[in-house]
Design an enzyme around this catalytic site. Sequence first.
Site, short mmCIF file in Angstrom:
data_model
loop_
_atom_site.label_atom_id
_atom_site.label_comp_id
_atom_site.label_asym_id
_atom_site.label_seq_id
_atom_site.Cartn_x
_atom_site.Cartn_y
_atom_site.Cartn_z
N SER A 188 0.79 -1.23 0.00
CA SER A 188 0.00 0.00 0.00
C SER A 188 0.82 1.27 0.00
CB SER A 188 -0.92 0.00 1.21
OG SER A 188 -0.16 0.09 2.39
N HIS A 216 -5.34 -4.37 -0.33
CA HIS A 216 -5.32 -3.22 -1.23
C HIS A 216 -5.62 -3.60 -2.67
CE1 HIS A 216 -4.22 -0.30 1.78
NE2 HIS A 216 -3.52 -1.29 2.32
N LYS A 247 -11.96 -1.10 2.54
CA LYS A 247 -11.31 -0.23 1.56
C LYS A 247 -12.20 -0.18 0.31
CE LYS A 247 -6.96 -0.94 3.94
NZ LYS A 247 -6.95 0.18 4.87
#
Length: 409
Positions: A188, A216, A247
């Site tokens: 990330s 991610h 996320k």
Amino acid sequence: MDYEQYFGKRIADLKADGRYRVFADLERICGRFPVALNHRDGKTREVVVWCSNDYLGMGQRAEVLAAAHEAIDRCGAGAGGTRNISGTNHYHVLLEQELAAFNAKEAALLFTSGYVANQTTLSTLGATLPGCIIFSDALNHNSMIEGIRHGRSHKHIFKHNDPADLDRLLAAAPKDAPKVVAFESVYSMDGDIAPIAELCDVAEKHNAMTYLDEVHAVGMYGAEGSGVAERDGVRDRITIIQGTLAKAIGVVGGYIAASQACVDYIRSFGPGFIFSSSMPPATAAACLASIRYLRHHPELRVKHQERAATCKRRLSERGIPVLPSVSHIVPVMVGNASLCKQASDMLLDEYDIYVQPINYPTVPVGTERLRITPTPLHDDAQMDHLVESFCAVWDRLGIPKAGEQAKAA
Ligand code: PMP
């Protein structure tokens, strides 16, 4: 010991280093992502958020909100317990089935966060497989490191994204010991991507399990969006796929997906699963709606990649030092903690752009940066303003441009 004095001294040290963290007080405006209200110094201003991990804006999509509303009206605010004692709601069951299918695995298990999923799963494997050895990528996230530490198994750290180093370490380990190779797909902070197939080649050669953190990448890579392992066609070679619902899915929570036996094992022996209350049913319903939407909307992923590529290209063209990331993450290097904070403050105070500084220990000292995360919902006007503002801030603070850094080095 004078506790208060000690706490104060440690905080003063952080401030002197420029590493004291200050939260931006944001109020997300439903339907206007990536715009948010920022409360500061008694005033409220609209800002454009350029560092959100709600990578696709799913946290405000109508389908997700409708699902959450409906579930909260049907089931109430909380789950009512741990999963074993009254806290398993039908939405948890549906979401686990969806996550298993999404990841092309037999089963999946929910956790209250991606952090808890990593911490619990790795510590449980490390603590319960007799003689277990865990091989961990040098840049693994803190949640994996803590899990490995907590399990107190033997561990080896292999060089970042380096199958040859992993091979060397595995070859030196006792042949019959249980082994787990733990790594991420998208890293990330630098935005680089693991050579998953090559790492699997090495793990298979030494009969090691593979544990992949797709935090991610979930929602953003692969035809249906389950992650880089899907994109690379290697999901069947990963023993345990781990991810977050906080996320690109836009809500909160974490999961693992694996064989029925493996999931049942963690469900039965993992303290962070057994002893913690489950996520609210409305949260599970929102995650379910988000994943169902994402599986069938690849155009969101295409647009996301385009926005990230455009952002990298446009900043680089103007000499802003962007790391050559191969993912959707745009790391802009500053290389100094207090300068990084000044740049972030100036962007927020004078240009209404919010990009949080990233400092040690999240990244090594000397590699402090601003981490930009473009989304499919950032429009051209917002992109123009970002590029012009970065150039202005770089000039005003005298931060070296890409060519100038090369000259100095
Ligand atoms: N793994 C990685 C690589 C992460 O970056 C993060 C969070 N930033 C986590 C796990 C933890 O996920 P969550 O935020 O869902 O707790």
